[in-house]
Design a protein around this motif. Structure first.
Motif, PDB file in Angstrom:
ATOM      1  N   UNK A 252      42.478 -10.737  -1.868  1.00 47.05           N
ATOM      2  CA  UNK A 252      42.682 -11.250  -0.523  1.00 47.05           C
ATOM      3  C   UNK A 252      41.957 -12.658  -0.123  1.00 47.05           C
ATOM      4  N   UNK A 253      42.551 -13.746  -0.054  1.00 42.58           N
ATOM      5  CA  UNK A 253      41.414 -15.010   0.015  1.00 42.58           C
ATOM      6  C   UNK A 253      42.355 -15.894   0.777  1.00 42.58           C
ATOM      7  N   UNK A 254      41.902 -17.075   1.108  1.00 43.11           N
ATOM      8  CA  UNK A 254      42.532 -18.178   1.880  1.00 43.11           C
ATOM      9  C   UNK A 254      42.726 -19.484   1.048  1.00 43.11           C
ATOM     10  N   UNK A 255      43.809 -20.060   1.347  1.00 41.20           N
ATOM     11  CA  UNK A 255      44.072 -21.191   0.741  1.00 41.20           C
ATOM     12  C   UNK A 255      44.340 -22.381   1.663  1.00 41.20           C
ATOM     13  N   UNK A 256      44.102 -23.582   1.350  1.00 39.16           N
ATOM     14  CA  UNK A 256      44.570 -24.966   1.950  1.00 39.16           C
ATOM     15  C   UNK A 256      45.706 -25.512   1.319  1.00 39.16           C
ATOM     16  N   UNK A 257      46.862 -25.314   1.930  1.00 35.13           N
ATOM     17  CA  UNK A 257      48.016 -26.035   1.240  1.00 35.13           C
ATOM     18  C   UNK A 257      47.939 -27.279   1.150  1.00 35.13           C
ATOM     19  N   UNK A 258      47.520 -27.955   2.253  1.00 38.33           N
ATOM     20  CA  UNK A 258      47.507 -29.610   2.358  1.00 38.33           C
ATOM     21  C   UNK A 258      45.878 -29.745   2.800  1.00 38.33           C
ATOM     22  N   UNK A 259      45.224 -29.993   1.779  1.00 36.36           N
ATOM     23  CA  UNK A 259      43.522 -30.198   2.281  1.00 36.36           C
ATOM     24  C   UNK A 259      43.588 -31.636   3.023  1.00 36.36           C
ATOM     25  N   UNK A 260      42.373 -31.703   3.635  1.00 37.32           N
ATOM     26  CA  UNK A 260      42.190 -33.024   4.190  1.00 37.32           C
ATOM     27  C   UNK A 260      42.083 -34.059   3.433  1.00 37.32           C
ATOM     28  N   UNK A 261      42.675 -35.192   3.694  1.00 39.04           N
ATOM     29  CA  UNK A 261      42.891 -36.518   2.599  1.00 39.04           C
ATOM     30  C   UNK A 261      44.221 -36.353   2.019  1.00 39.04           C
ATOM     31  N   UNK A 262      44.892 -35.294   2.012  1.00 41.08           N
ATOM     32  CA  UNK A 262      46.168 -35.281   1.145  1.00 41.08           C
ATOM     33  C   UNK A 262      47.281 -36.262   1.804  1.00 41.08           C
ATOM     34  N   UNK A 263      47.822 -36.840   0.856  1.00 40.26           N
ATOM     35  CA  UNK A 263      48.982 -37.940   1.428  1.00 40.26           C
ATOM     36  C   UNK A 263      50.264 -37.173   1.293  1.00 40.26           C
ATOM     37  N   UNK A 264      50.674 -36.522   2.451  1.00 35.80           N
ATOM     38  CA  UNK A 264      51.874 -35.668   2.597  1.00 35.80           C
ATOM     39  C   UNK A 264      53.078 -36.597   2.397  1.00 35.80           C
ATOM     40  N   UNK A 265      54.169 -36.173   1.602  1.00 37.23           N
ATOM     41  CA  UNK A 265      55.483 -36.945   1.607  1.00 37.23           C
ATOM     42  C   UNK A 265      56.004 -36.183   2.827  1.00 37.23           C
ATOM     43  N   UNK A 266      57.399 -36.986   2.940  1.00 41.55           N
ATOM     44  CA  UNK A 266      58.284 -36.833   4.297  1.00 41.55           C
ATOM     45  C   UNK A 266      58.427 -35.270   4.430  1.00 41.55           C
TER      46      UNK A 266
END
Length: 762
Positions: A252-266
């Motif tokens: 059991x753990x945590x993840x950051x799907x989109x961490x700070x600074x990630x450039x999301x696409x649409x």
């Protein structure tokens, strides 16, 4: 017969590369792996990225786009087979892998699969046919002009010699691809425009078709996620001690799907980028363990993310803090609709025209958040190693998510392998692939192959809903009951549904369109044309009321406006063809015998244009107590060339049923940021006994370029239903869903009343 160029951009699928003594072979050799699946294919030859021909004459055609139930896995190969001129019974269809070098727009969305690929698919078939014919001409020593092709047989017109495609395929691979090819006259089509059954039909009904949920690999672990219980919340801490004691639970753990600074696409939409992950030996074990997780959630402050648009430019997008409440937001939308908004289009002098109007009518309409509720919840398989990321599952946007996964994992694009399964329903939800990224991040972290599974509750409470909308309309009539002024002011959370250049723009001398929005941290998504399915429905309901005020038949009233838009259109930005719009109305009027009364039935009509197609509906219903019984829906559609009539009819019928069901029953509300509906016990979808008894579909006979059909049938079905309900009950419908007193429900929960919707001024 038209002549078209085969090379048209950097994605051209007809690029050649030297292949030693084997002659010229086209780039992209994934077909070679198919031989292992079918030992009868002793030797096969690839003519281009779409086509492989075996020595026994079997033609394998690749379908490049995701199959989401719209039947492109049948329709797209039909277009290739038509131009190749092969017998359809000799065609085998396979799902192509993601390959943006060869295939253009491998995406299922916007009703554009056929529209965007029509020319490329025709070129693929025609180029391969040319190469086969050229090889036969070379072998026989005669001009190409003396050769004919029919259903996979090449004939020598001098001496009646014949060769099958399989016999000449190897020689054809040595022919240089032409710079341009002739495509067939549309009138000569033998496969396109003729109904062909779903190529996966037998596999689906026998349980052999592979959906994302069917993907299992040795040594994989199963994963579930826990996300915040409310929008506007984030994780502070958690206790997984009880879960880790349970049989089969690994981590059991945590993840950051989109961490700070990630450039999301649409398509990287995610309401909850930080998640708790539980992995274990089976789905059931991780689902049980999930219930024992003790987590503390706290409000987050407003923050911004970078989102890259379709133009490739990244912009900051604010995610506001707070816990949304639907009742308060409806009040805010009502207030916003009365304030000054952004003017998007203005023709003539609407203020002056309204001041001179003899009759004025004003109405407001709303629609709630909607959950997509696909039969197959979100899921994905991922196996990430140091050298490669293999991902398998249901995704509508594989080429976009390939970029996101590569960025998130710190890998090169060529290291990412996304394989598409059939999609068990999406309706736009599976355009947004955060769950694919999550699976990849989990696999990379635990260094094992993983199958991420969302429960129905996860799926329904994670966001990415159809936005909630509000539209205000105002119309003015002169003393002769002509429409002389029209105003539309539309907005929503978090986007506006306004289409300023759609009908009745272009048909009214004095016209103004205004737009507004309200921010939210509730994520929204495409939903079978979310803006269109709202605006088309409410615009058509309002126009019916205007027609009644004018004392005119609703079809005649619309046709008068279209006649004006045909002969003397107002403005130059109208994005519809008035003749085609009027055409579907005339067709549905004829097929439904609109002028003939039907005892015991009430009738409503509507028509709408979106995704380059035109659809008109007539709904016949009767009331059994408070329950509408829909006996028949007539549909008329103009989508250009109808590639596969049986599949097209299915899409129109399905769109009508889907629209009617959501308009009658579906609604997702939020209280203090918490979704109040989380499964089918409290989120009502249409049932079999609620569906129309019959749906009759007709298509305009057209030779125009084929256009979209997955989304256009939704909106006019809702408008026609609303208008039929008025005829049956005497009550107009202003708030979706129609079976719930939305306005009354929210008036009990707030102090600010919704602006009344019954102020007709005459």
């Amino acid at each position: 017969m038209a002549t078209v160029k085969t090379h048209f951009d950097r994605r051209s699928f007809l690029k050649l590369s030297a292949a030693g003594s084997a002659g010229l072979m086209l780039q992209f050799s994934w077909f070679s792996g198919l031989a292992a699946e079918n030992p009868k294919l002793e030797k096969a030859f690839e003519l281009n990225g779409f086509i492989q021909i075996d020595t026994n004459g079997i033609v394998t055609i690749a379908s490049p786009n995701p199959e989401i139930g719209q039947n492109v896995k049948t329709s797209m190969p039909m277009i290739v087979a038509e131009e190749l001129d092969v017998n359809w019974k000799d065609v085998r269809v396979v799902q192509a892998p993601l390959n943006t070098t060869i295939f253009k727009r491998q995406l299922a969305g916007g009703s554009q699969s056929i529209n965007a690929s029509w020319n490329a698919l025709r070129m693929a078939g025609a180029a391969a046919r040319y190469m086969l014919v050229a090889a036969a001409a070379k072998e026989w020593g005669i001009p190409v002009a003396e050769i004919t092709v029919q259903e996979g047989i090449i004939s020598n017109n001098r001496n009646n010699n014949k060769l099958s495609f399989g016999q000449i395929a190897e020689a054809a691979t040595k022919i240089e691809v032409p710079k341009e090819v002739d495509v067939k006259n549309i009138k000569d089509f033998k496969i396109v425009r003729h109904s062909q059954f779903n190529v996966d039909g037998p596999a689906i009904v026998t349980g052999k078709a592979v959906f994302g949920l069917d993907v299992y690999h040795d040594n994989m672990v199963f994963a579930c996620i826990v996300h915040p219980p409310a929008f506007g919340m984030r994780l502070k801490s958690f206790d997984a001690s009880e879960a880790l004691k349970m049989n089969g639970i690994q981590e059991v753990f945590t993840i950051q799907t989109y961490p700070e600074g990630f450039e999301n696409n649409y398509f990287d939409v995610s309401a909850f980028p930080e998640l708790i992950v539980i992995t274990g030996d089976s789905t059931w074990q991780v689902m049980k363990a999930k219930k024992t997780i003790k987590a503390e959630w706290i409000p987050f402050e407003s923050y911004s993310i970078k989102v890259k648009g379709f133009d490739g430019k990244a912009n900051d997008q604010m995610v506001p803090a707070g816990n949304e409440d639907t009742a308060e937001k409806y009040a805010a939308m009502s207030k916003k609709s009365q304030e000054t908004a952004k003017e998007v289009r203005k023709d003539g002098d609407p203020d002056k025209a309204f001041s001179e109007a003899t009759k004025i009518i004003e109405r407001s309409y709303t629609a709630p958040y909607l959950a997509h509720s696909p039969l197959e919840p979100l899921n994905f398989y991922a196996n990430v190693t140091a050298d490669k990321a293999e991902l398998i599952g249901p995704i509508q946007t594989p080429e976009y998510m390939e970029q996101s996964v590569a960025q998130r994992l710190g890998m090169k694009l060529e290291q990412i392998d996304i394989q598409m399964t059939r999609i068990g329903g999406g309706f736009g939800r599976k355009l947004f692939g955060h769950y694919l990224v999550e699976a990849a991040v989990i696999s990379q972290k635990i260094k094992k192959p993983v199958k991420l599974m969302y429960t129905r509750e996860d799926d329904m409470t994670f966001g990415a809903y159809r936005p909630t909308y509000h539209a205000y309309f105002k119309a003015g009539l002169d003393k002769n009951n002509n429409l002389i002024a029209f105003q539309v002011k539309a907005g929503g959370i978090p986007e506006s549904p306004l289409f300023a250049n759609r009908f009745p723009a272009g048909a009214v001398d004095n016209y103004v369109a205004e737009s507004w929005t309200i921010e939210s941290n509730i994520t929204t998504a495409a939903f079978r044309a979310p803006r269109s399915n709202f605006m088309g429905a409410v615009e058509q309901a309002f126009l019916d009321e205007v027609a009644e005020l004018a004392g005119k038949d609703p079809i005649d009233f619309r046709l008068e406006l279209f006649e004006k838009a045909i002969k003397n259109p107002i403005g130059k930005r109208n994005d519809y063809e008035a003749e085609r719009y009027a055409g579907v109305l005339k067709l549905v009027r004829e097929k439904a015998n609109w002028g003939m009364p039907k005892p015991g039935l009430s009738r409503g009509v509507a028509a709408y244009f979106c995704h380059d197609s035109y659809v008109a509906n007539v709904v016949d219903l009767r009331m059994e107590g408070n329950k509408p019984v829909i006996e028949k829906v007539y549909c008329a559609a103009d989508c250009g060339i109808v590639v596969n009539p049986i599949a097209a009819s299915n899409m129109v019928e399905g769109g009508a049923v889907d629209g009617i069901g959501h308009a009658l029953y579906s609604m997702l509300t939020v209280k203090n940021g918490v979704p109040q509906q989380n499964n089918f016990h409290n989120y009502h979808l249409i049932r079999n006994n609620d569906a129309p008894w019959d749906v009759e579909t007709h298509f305009v006979n057209s030779d125009k370029h084929p256009t979209g059909l997955g989304e256009p049938p939704f909106a006019p079905a809702v408008g026609a239903l609303a208008n039929a309900l008025y005829k049956a009950t005497g009550k107009r419908q202003y708030h979706q869903p129609f079976t719930i007193d939305v306005e009354g429900m929210y008036l009990k929960e707030r102090e600010i009343a919704v602006k009344t919707t019954d102020d007709t001024r005459i």
